[in-house]
Enzyme design. Sequence first.
Site, mmCIF file in Angstrom:
data_model
loop_
_atom_site.group_PDB
_atom_site.id
_atom_site.type_symbol
_atom_site.label_atom_id
_atom_site.label_comp_id
_atom_site.label_asym_id
_atom_site.label_seq_id
_atom_site.Cartn_x
_atom_site.Cartn_y
_atom_site.Cartn_z
ATOM 1 N N CYS A 4 10.686 -7.505 29.630
ATOM 2 C CA CYS A 4 10.086 -8.100 30.896
ATOM 3 C C CYS A 4 9.903 -7.163 32.318
ATOM 4 O O CYS A 4 10.958 -6.491 32.788
ATOM 5 C CB CYS A 4 10.780 -9.187 31.364
ATOM 6 S SG CYS A 4 10.400 -10.038 32.824
ATOM 7 N N CYS B 209 10.823 -8.239 35.474
ATOM 8 C CA CYS B 209 12.346 -8.652 35.546
ATOM 9 C C CYS B 209 12.930 -7.248 35.897
ATOM 10 O O CYS B 209 13.780 -7.054 36.687
ATOM 11 C CB CYS B 209 12.863 -9.090 34.263
ATOM 12 S SG CYS B 209 12.259 -10.721 33.793
ATOM 13 N N ASP B 210 12.559 -6.017 35.204
ATOM 14 C CA ASP B 210 13.385 -4.836 35.091
ATOM 15 C C ASP B 210 12.340 -3.690 35.750
ATOM 16 O O ASP B 210 13.155 -2.473 35.614
ATOM 17 C CB ASP B 210 13.798 -4.627 33.728
ATOM 18 C CG ASP B 210 14.628 -5.721 33.327
ATOM 19 O OD1 ASP B 210 15.560 -6.208 34.267
ATOM 20 O OD2 ASP B 210 14.849 -6.214 32.215
#
Length: 302
Positions: free
Chosen positions: A128, A131-132
């Site tokens: 993701c 997300c990261d």
Amino acid sequence: MKKIAVIGGGAAGLTAAVYALRANSEVVLFEQFGLGGLIANIDKIENFPSYQSVEGWRLANDMANQAKKLGLEVVRQRVLSLTKNDDGFVIKTDKDEYVFPGVVVSTGTAHNKLGIEDAYVGKGVSYCATCDGNFYKGQPVAVVGGGNQAVREALYLSDICSEVYLFVPSSHLNAEEINVRVLESKQNVKIVFDSSVAKIYGEEFVSGVSVFCGGETFDYAVNGVFVAIGALPVSDFIQIDGLNKEKGYLVVGAKCETSVNGLFAAGDVTQGSLKQIVTACADGAKAGSFAAAYAAMVTKNK
């Protein structure tokens, strides 16, 4: 009070449990592994409201403790099937069988994997970018895949990272043309067609990948590898006639209700386009609240 079941202990499931418990329902949550789901494996989370930065395990632990304090009952068994009869919803696990008037399914998705990355998940390998991605600001990264997901991940990372290598297993990108054109215009993006990531390496964290292309193997120095080859919703265990799905994802309405009365769904297992922790929590709040109301109605009418 009447019990309801929540299947899946990630952000959506735990939020559903909290809202149902606060609505005076007893809640039994089925989770084979640790509570928190995928978020427990994320190093740091920086896009969840109220936290500038929080470790994934800590957020997962806080969610689980909140639900437990309200009286959550956790059953650590693997759910084999979910069916429906005149008594209600029947949950069969690897150890027992249970019946509930209302159920919330929050089993999420299972990422498709390369098969070579397990040792580096959370240590440079991610599924993701939103997300990261920010953890790799100003650093070189790789994206693996050739569909819409891979192109979107590469576009997102191109505004954060110094270099983005997109390793495409085929000779073309199978993605929306407008996004492909934008990606091709990015100076810091290199698209490598007909390529296969053969190895991910690094002492503790990812430091590079070996890629097979054109009969040769090439090494690329990258600090992150984003695997974007799709994911499958975990919904095959549901064996109920009349359940509406889209490519395996559970179709839900405004109250997170499915096409089957008494069956609700929340989070990544549903057809929603944005798969984030905050949207999973929003789904869980609705699913838990309305599942509790349904169970109370069924109990009253018996």
